[in-house]
Scaffold this motif. Structure first.
Motif, PDB file in Angstrom:
ATOM      1  N   ILE A  76       7.902  -5.927 -11.079  1.00 32.27           N
ATOM      2  CA  ILE A  76       7.934  -4.674 -10.339  1.00 32.27           C
ATOM      3  C   ILE A  76       6.656  -3.898 -10.637  1.00 32.27           C
ATOM      4  CG2 ILE A  76      10.446  -4.462 -10.216  1.00 32.27           C
ATOM      5  CD1 ILE A  76      10.343  -2.569 -12.602  1.00 32.27           C
ATOM      6  N   ALA A  77       6.324  -3.000  -9.736  1.00 35.19           N
ATOM      7  CA  ALA A  77       5.207  -2.075  -9.912  1.00 35.19           C
ATOM      8  C   ALA A  77       5.763  -0.667  -9.818  1.00 35.19           C
ATOM      9  CB  ALA A  77       4.151  -2.298  -8.836  1.00 35.19           C
ATOM     10  N   CYS A  78       5.312   0.205 -10.692  1.00 35.13           N
ATOM     11  CA  CYS A  78       5.780   1.589 -10.697  1.00 35.13           C
ATOM     12  C   CYS A  78       4.604   2.546 -10.785  1.00 35.13           C
ATOM     13  CB  CYS A  78       6.689   1.844 -11.890  1.00 35.13           C
ATOM     14  SG  CYS A  78       8.170   0.814 -11.948  1.00 35.13           S
ATOM     15  N   THR A  79       4.749   3.717 -10.187  1.00 35.11           N
ATOM     16  CA  THR A  79       3.769   4.783 -10.328  1.00 35.11           C
ATOM     17  C   THR A  79       4.427   5.931 -11.064  1.00 35.11           C
ATOM     18  OG1 THR A  79       4.356   5.671  -8.154  1.00 35.11           O
ATOM     19  CG2 THR A  79       2.455   4.179  -8.256  1.00 35.11           C
ATOM     20  N   GLU A  80       3.608   6.722 -11.721  1.00 34.63           N
ATOM     21  CA  GLU A  80       4.155   7.857 -12.490  1.00 34.63           C
ATOM     22  C   GLU A  80       3.947   9.158 -11.780  1.00 34.63           C
ATOM     23  OE1 GLU A  80       2.602   7.658 -16.444  1.00 34.63           O
ATOM     24  OE2 GLU A  80       3.620   5.777 -16.829  1.00 34.63           O
TER      25      GLU A  80
ATOM     26  N   SER B  76       7.856   6.197  -8.390  1.00 32.29           N
ATOM     27  CA  SER B  76       8.594   5.199  -7.627  1.00 32.29           C
ATOM     28  C   SER B  76       8.291   3.806  -8.171  1.00 32.29           C
ATOM     29  CB  SER B  76       8.197   5.243  -6.151  1.00 32.29           C
ATOM     30  OG  SER B  76       8.449   6.507  -5.601  1.00 32.29           O
ATOM     31  N   CYS B  77       9.189   2.856  -7.869  1.00 33.57           N
ATOM     32  CA  CYS B  77       8.991   1.464  -8.259  1.00 33.57           C
ATOM     33  C   CYS B  77       9.262   0.559  -7.058  1.00 33.57           C
ATOM     34  CB  CYS B  77       9.930   1.070  -9.395  1.00 33.57           C
ATOM     35  SG  CYS B  77       9.564   1.876 -10.971  1.00 33.57           S
ATOM     36  N   TRP B  78       8.602  -0.602  -7.063  1.00 37.94           N
ATOM     37  CA  TRP B  78       8.737  -1.577  -5.988  1.00 37.94           C
ATOM     38  C   TRP B  78       8.955  -2.959  -6.588  1.00 37.94           C
ATOM     39  CZ3 TRP B  78       5.233   2.216  -6.522  1.00 37.94           C
ATOM     40  CH2 TRP B  78       5.287   3.254  -5.583  1.00 37.94           C
TER      41      TRP B  78
ATOM     42  N   LYS C 285      -1.359   6.812 -12.969  1.00 38.55           N
ATOM     43  CA  LYS C 285      -1.447   5.402 -13.319  1.00 38.55           C
ATOM     44  C   LYS C 285      -0.284   4.627 -12.711  1.00 38.55           C
ATOM     45  CE  LYS C 285       0.938   5.588 -17.773  1.00 38.55           C
ATOM     46  NZ  LYS C 285       0.826   5.321 -19.209  1.00 38.55           N
ATOM     47  N   ALA C 286      -0.481   3.336 -12.601  1.00 36.85           N
ATOM     48  CA  ALA C 286       0.572   2.426 -12.149  1.00 36.85           C
ATOM     49  C   ALA C 286       0.844   1.449 -13.280  1.00 36.85           C
ATOM     50  CB  ALA C 286       0.120   1.684 -10.901  1.00 36.85           C
ATOM     51  N   THR C 287       2.092   1.081 -13.442  1.00 33.74           N
ATOM     52  CA  THR C 287       2.455   0.088 -14.437  1.00 33.74           C
ATOM     53  C   THR C 287       2.986  -1.143 -13.721  1.00 33.74           C
ATOM     54  OG1 THR C 287       4.598   1.157 -14.711  1.00 33.74           O
ATOM     55  CG2 THR C 287       2.914   1.692 -16.329  1.00 33.74           C
ATOM     56  N   ILE C 288       2.642  -2.301 -14.256  1.00 31.94           N
ATOM     57  CA  ILE C 288       3.082  -3.570 -13.691  1.00 31.94           C
ATOM     58  C   ILE C 288       3.972  -4.241 -14.723  1.00 31.94           C
ATOM     59  CG2 ILE C 288       2.357  -5.784 -12.723  1.00 31.94           C
ATOM     60  CD1 ILE C 288       1.415  -3.371 -11.060  1.00 31.94           C
ATOM     61  N   TRP C 289       5.164  -4.598 -14.291  1.00 34.27           N
ATOM     62  CA  TRP C 289       6.165  -5.192 -15.170  1.00 34.27           C
ATOM     63  C   TRP C 289       6.421  -6.629 -14.738  1.00 34.27           C
ATOM     64  CZ3 TRP C 289       8.227  -2.125 -19.094  1.00 34.27           C
ATOM     65  CH2 TRP C 289       7.887  -0.765 -19.017  1.00 34.27           C
TER      66      TRP C 289
ATOM     67  N   SER D 294       0.869  -1.169   0.000  1.00 41.25           N
ATOM     68  CA  SER D 294       0.000   0.000   0.000  1.00 41.25           C
ATOM     69  C   SER D 294       0.907   1.221   0.000  1.00 41.25           C
ATOM     70  CB  SER D 294      -0.907  -0.008   1.237  1.00 41.25           C
ATOM     71  OG  SER D 294      -1.652   1.192   1.299  1.00 41.25           O
ATOM     72  N   THR D 295       0.805   2.043  -1.033  1.00 46.81           N
ATOM     73  CA  THR D 295       1.693   3.189  -1.148  1.00 46.81           C
ATOM     74  C   THR D 295       0.968   4.380  -1.757  1.00 46.81           C
ATOM     75  OG1 THR D 295       3.792   3.988  -2.049  1.00 46.81           O
ATOM     76  CG2 THR D 295       2.545   2.443  -3.415  1.00 46.81           C
ATOM     77  N   GLY D 296       1.414   5.549  -1.386  1.00 45.98           N
ATOM     78  CA  GLY D 296       0.921   6.785  -1.968  1.00 45.98           C
ATOM     79  C   GLY D 296       2.022   7.513  -2.714  1.00 45.98           C
ATOM     80  N   SER D 297       3.176   6.876  -2.841  1.00 45.40           N
ATOM     81  CA  SER D 297       4.323   7.500  -3.507  1.00 45.40           C
ATOM     82  C   SER D 297       4.141   7.524  -5.015  1.00 45.40           C
ATOM     83  CB  SER D 297       5.603   6.737  -3.176  1.00 45.40           C
ATOM     84  OG  SER D 297       5.872   6.775  -1.801  1.00 45.40           O
ATOM     85  N   ILE D 298       4.607   8.596  -5.627  1.00 44.75           N
ATOM     86  CA  ILE D 298       4.590   8.692  -7.081  1.00 44.75           C
ATOM     87  C   ILE D 298       6.029   8.681  -7.587  1.00 44.75           C
ATOM     88  CG2 ILE D 298       2.361   9.846  -7.214  1.00 44.75           C
ATOM     89  CD1 ILE D 298       3.878  12.478  -7.652  1.00 44.75           C
TER      90      ILE D 298
END
Length: 121
Positions: free
Chosen positions: A117-121, A59-61, A81-85, A53-57
């Motif tokens: 990984i998951a990333c937000t823009e 960033s990637c996890w 949006k979030a991207t899933i890799w 659970s994150t509110g960061s933009i």
């Protein structure tokens, strides 16, 4: 004042009072328990076993670091949006999908973001 008129006024007051309550009532619980302004990723379908659970933009996890071999369900309550890799067997990443703002899924499929990984823009 007649009995009929008193009843009509009372009914009108009741409608106005309950209408006011409905207008100020708290919103329904967030989908999957994911707070406003957060991206939530779950290890189970139907929003079970929240792992991230994150509110960061911007960033990637690394999903395995959060106990996610794949994302089974998700909620994106963020304004970005979030991207899933997905991580391929050769270690390279490829785009598996995009989660638009204010979107959610109770069943993202079997291998969404598999060891990725998951990333937000």
């Amino acid at each position: 004042m007649t009995w009929y008129r008193k009843m009509a006024l009372s009914a009108g007051a009741l409608v106005m009072a309950t209408g006011g309550l409905a207008a100020t009532a708290s919103p329904a619980a967030a989908v999957g328990g994911c707070p406003a302004g957060k991206l939530c990723l779950y290890a189970g379908t139907n929003y079970t076993n929240m792992k991230l659970s994150t509110g960061s933009i911007d960033s990637c996890w690394d999903l395995p670091n959060y106990g996610l071999t794949s994302v089974k369900s998700y909620v994106n309550n963020m304004s970005v949006k979030a991207t899933i890799w997905d991580r391929a067997s050769n270690g390279e990443y490829y785009l598996d999908g995009t989660i638009s703002p204010k979107r959610f899924s109770s069943n993202a499929g079997a291998n969404f973001g598999y060891y990725g990984i998951a990333c937000t823009e």
